[in-house]
Write an enzyme that holds these catalytic residues in place. Structure first.
Site, PDB file in Angstrom:
ATOM      1  N   ARG A 162       0.687  -0.891  -0.090  1.00 47.20           N
ATOM      2  CA  ARG A 162      -0.445  -0.034   0.119  1.00 47.20           C
ATOM      3  C   ARG A 162       0.659   0.931  -0.319  1.00 47.20           C
ATOM      4  NH1 ARG A 162      -3.181  -3.721  -0.634  1.00 47.20           N
ATOM      5  NH2 ARG A 162      -5.608  -3.344   0.403  1.00 47.20           N
ATOM      6  N   SER A 237     -10.532  -1.142   3.438  1.00 54.03           N
ATOM      7  CA  SER A 237      -9.630  -0.649   4.697  1.00 54.03           C
ATOM      8  C   SER A 237      -9.294   0.686   4.890  1.00 54.03           C
ATOM      9  CB  SER A 237      -8.134  -1.561   4.051  1.00 54.03           C
ATOM     10  OG  SER A 237      -8.546  -3.259   3.597  1.00 54.03           O
ATOM     11  N   GLU A 333      -4.873   4.043   6.232  1.00 51.23           N
ATOM     12  CA  GLU A 333      -4.495   3.548   4.584  1.00 51.23           C
ATOM     13  C   GLU A 333      -4.317   4.667   3.924  1.00 51.23           C
ATOM     14  OE1 GLU A 333      -6.319   1.558   1.658  1.00 51.23           O
ATOM     15  OE2 GLU A 333      -5.405  -0.193   2.930  1.00 51.23           O
TER      16      GLU A 333
HETATM   17  N1  EPU Z   1     -10.575 -10.785  10.528  1.00 57.50           N
HETATM   18  C1  EPU Z   1     -11.835 -10.222  11.372  1.00 57.50           C
HETATM   19  N2  EPU Z   1     -12.121  -9.408  12.011  1.00 57.50           N
HETATM   20  C2  EPU Z   1     -13.010  -8.742  11.332  1.00 57.50           C
HETATM   21  C3  EPU Z   1     -11.902  -8.826   9.776  1.00 57.50           C
HETATM   22  C4  EPU Z   1     -10.319  -9.260   9.612  1.00 57.50           C
HETATM   23  O1  EPU Z   1     -10.741 -11.584  12.454  1.00 57.50           O
HETATM   24  O2  EPU Z   1     -13.336  -7.556  11.513  1.00 57.50           O
HETATM   25  C5  EPU Z   1      -9.579 -11.218  10.512  1.00 57.50           C
HETATM   26  C6  EPU Z   1     -10.194 -12.504   9.137  1.00 57.50           C
HETATM   27  O3  EPU Z   1     -10.624 -13.583   9.717  1.00 57.50           O
HETATM   28  C7  EPU Z   1      -8.834 -12.753   8.970  1.00 57.50           C
HETATM   29  C8  EPU Z   1      -7.839 -11.463   9.066  1.00 57.50           C
HETATM   30  O4  EPU Z   1      -8.466 -10.451   9.632  1.00 57.50           O
HETATM   31  O5  EPU Z   1      -8.454 -14.010   9.542  1.00 57.50           O
HETATM   32  C9  EPU Z   1      -7.998 -11.193   7.231  1.00 57.50           C
HETATM   33  O6  EPU Z   1      -8.398 -10.576   7.181  1.00 57.50           O
HETATM   34  P1  EPU Z   1      -9.527 -10.321   5.048  1.00 57.50           P
HETATM   35  O7  EPU Z   1      -9.071 -11.827   4.657  1.00 57.50           O
HETATM   36  O8  EPU Z   1     -10.554 -10.076   5.614  1.00 57.50           O
HETATM   37  O9  EPU Z   1      -8.301  -9.556   4.678  1.00 57.50           O
HETATM   38  P2  EPU Z   1      -7.794  -8.000   5.183  1.00 57.50           P
HETATM   39  O10 EPU Z   1      -6.051  -8.295   6.047  1.00 57.50           O
HETATM   40  O11 EPU Z   1      -8.313  -7.315   6.849  1.00 57.50           O
HETATM   41  C10 EPU Z   1      -6.736  -6.581   3.394  1.00 57.50           C
HETATM   42  C11 EPU Z   1      -6.376  -6.290   2.856  1.00 57.50           C
HETATM   43  C12 EPU Z   1      -8.682  -6.026   1.886  1.00 57.50           C
HETATM   44  C13 EPU Z   1      -7.983  -6.745   1.275  1.00 57.50           C
HETATM   45  C14 EPU Z   1      -7.976  -8.576   1.456  1.00 57.50           C
HETATM   46  C15 EPU Z   1      -7.748  -9.783   0.929  1.00 57.50           C
HETATM   47  C16 EPU Z   1      -5.045  -4.434   3.819  1.00 57.50           C
HETATM   48  C17 EPU Z   1      -5.103  -2.971   4.909  1.00 57.50           C
HETATM   49  N3  EPU Z   1      -6.097  -4.836   3.512  1.00 57.50           N
HETATM   50  O12 EPU Z   1      -7.183  -7.181   4.494  1.00 57.50           O
HETATM   51  O13 EPU Z   1      -7.556  -4.739   0.763  1.00 57.50           O
HETATM   52  O14 EPU Z   1      -9.443  -6.858  -0.004  1.00 57.50           O
HETATM   53  O15 EPU Z   1      -7.250  -8.165   2.301  1.00 57.50           O
HETATM   54  O16 EPU Z   1      -6.747  -8.954   0.058  1.00 57.50           O
HETATM   55  O17 EPU Z   1      -4.252  -5.055   3.346  1.00 57.50           O
HETATM   56  C18 EPU Z   1      -8.621  -2.234   0.921  1.00 57.50           C
HETATM   57  O18 EPU Z   1      -7.511  -2.138   0.955  1.00 57.50           O
HETATM   58  O19 EPU Z   1      -9.490  -1.103   1.086  1.00 57.50           O
HETATM   59  C19 EPU Z   1      -9.162  -3.253   1.050  1.00 57.50           C
HETATM   60  C20 EPU Z   1     -10.667  -4.162   1.268  1.00 57.50           C
END
Ligand code: EPU
Length: 338
Positions: A162, A237, A333
């Site tokens: 990012r 995010s 972000e």
């Molecule tokens: N999780 C929780 N609670 C929540 C959200 C997430 O426990 O409310 C846990 C999930 O269960 C999982 C882990 O956190 O074990 C990761 O969650 P997720 O796969 O939804 O991905 P993320 O790391 O929260 C990142 C990106 C997203 C992207 C997803 C999928 C960043 C800041 N965000 O989210 O990007 O869609 O991975 O690749 O890196 C964005 O940048 O706007 C965005 C949506």
């Protein structure tokens, strides 16, 4: 060039914040943009494109320039790949759908990301195991001070998680006018390793997915977890996932053995900020018109009339709670416009 006065920016930012632009104009070509940059009576400009990665916390007193430059052009192609140049104002998801219609591979995992193509390199957008940098060849950007257009190679852009040159040394100096991608025409390299994608494909009983199947899986996952900005204001995010050192990580997992994590390198680990925020009890909570989305705690939402400062105050509250509970600093972000 028509300069409008006192324009609401609500429909120009996906958070749906009702800040005003004292002066506003729209540019539809690089020539228009060059002209606007030369307008001496507005020495400072504020650039807005898809408005999907910003939180506006006050009215904008300088000239707001809305980048609406459209167009796509195939620069060259072989049997295997195509080099595609896309103008900055093209909507990102429409571009992804267009590549799929033409069976060009590489962008499918980044389906449904809000915003426009020109802003994609600024934060090196990414989702489900793929980042913009993976198909990026170069971009053209106009220097705000001189109006000169410069080509930035992938190396020049210094892409990170990012992150890019345009968020660091290049911040506020350039306006990206086009982005060039290298996409596959056959033998597409699918990336279905991300857990949620493989589960979704399995659910749909798809064994040999096409790029369209991967895109559909991503769309289904995103629609189940992330709010549609046209229904509920948000900027995806709001925070980055914090990256911690091995010793910090060891200490963290000792206390929280069930926490999810990703190993980034031998010495660095990423901890999902969404999990940290959920553990602090914020998921689904609402404070006035500002809130935390019920299906993904990393996403802050505007229920309708929240001001940018209200969302920002909530963000600070969350950052402090995470710091107090886990001794981990999370940072936004999105660009905060103060
Ligand atoms: N999780 C929780 N609670 C929540 C959200 C997430 O426990 O409310 C846990 C999930 O269960 C999982 C882990 O956190 O074990 C990761 O969650 P997720 O796969 O939804 O991905 P993320 O790391 O929260 C990142 C990106 C997203 C992207 C997803 C999928 C960043 C800041 N965000 O989210 O990007 O869609 O991975 O690749 O890196 C964005 O940048 O706007 C965005 C949506």
């Amino acid at each position: 060039m028509i300069i409008q006065h006192n324009i609401s920016l609500k429909k120009y930012n996906t958070f749906g914040i009702s800040a005003k632009a004292k002066f506003f104009c729209e540019v539809n070509s690089t020539k228009d943009l060059e002209e606007v940059l030369q307008l001496g009576e507005y020495p400072e400009k504020f650039i807005i494109s898809g408005g999907s990665n910003m939180l506006i916390t006050k009215d904008i007193e300088v000239l707001v320039v809305h980048i609406n430059i459209k167009g796509k052009e195939i620069i060259s192609e072989t049997e295997e790949q195509v080099i595609l140049k896309v103008m900055a104002g093209e909507n990102w998801h429409n571009l992804v759908l267009w590549t799929l219609e033409n069976d060009y591979g590489g962008l499918e995992n980044m389906s449904l990301i809000p915003g426009n193509t020109g802003t994609a390199p600024i934060q090196n957008i990414g989702a489900y195991g793929v980042e913009l940098k993976d198909t990026f060849v170069s971009c053209e950007a106009m220097e705000i001070n001189t109006g000169q257009v410069r080509t930035f190679t992938k190396e020049d852009c210094q892409f990170g998680y990012r992150d890019s040159y345009f968020k660091n040394e290049g911040k506020g100096k350039y306006i990206i006018t086009s982005v060039t991608f290298e996409l596959s025409k056959k033998n597409h390299l699918l990336n279905t390793s991300y857990g949620a994608i493989s589960q979704e494909l399995e659910k749909q009983a798809i064994r040999n997915p096409t790029i369209k199947d991967v895109s559909n899986a991503v769309i289904a996952i995103r629609q189940s977890k992330l709010p549609d900005p046209s229904q509920l204001g948000n900027s995806g995010s709001f925070f980055k996932n914090p990256v911690v050192s091995k010793s910090e990580f060891d200490d963290f997992t000792k206390h929280h053995p069930k926490a999810p994590f990703y190993k980034v390198s031998e010495d660095t680990y990423k901890i999902p900020a969404g999990w940290l925020i959920e553990q602090c009890g914020f998921k689904g909570k609402r404070f006035g018109d500002a809130g935390i989305y019920k299906n993904q705690a990393l996403v802050l939402v505007n229920y309708n009339n929240a001001s940018g400062s209200e969302i920002l105050a909530l963000a600070h509250k969350i950052m402090e709670a995470v710091q107090d509970k886990f001794a981990i600093r999370i940072t936004p972000e999105v660009n905060i416009i103060k």
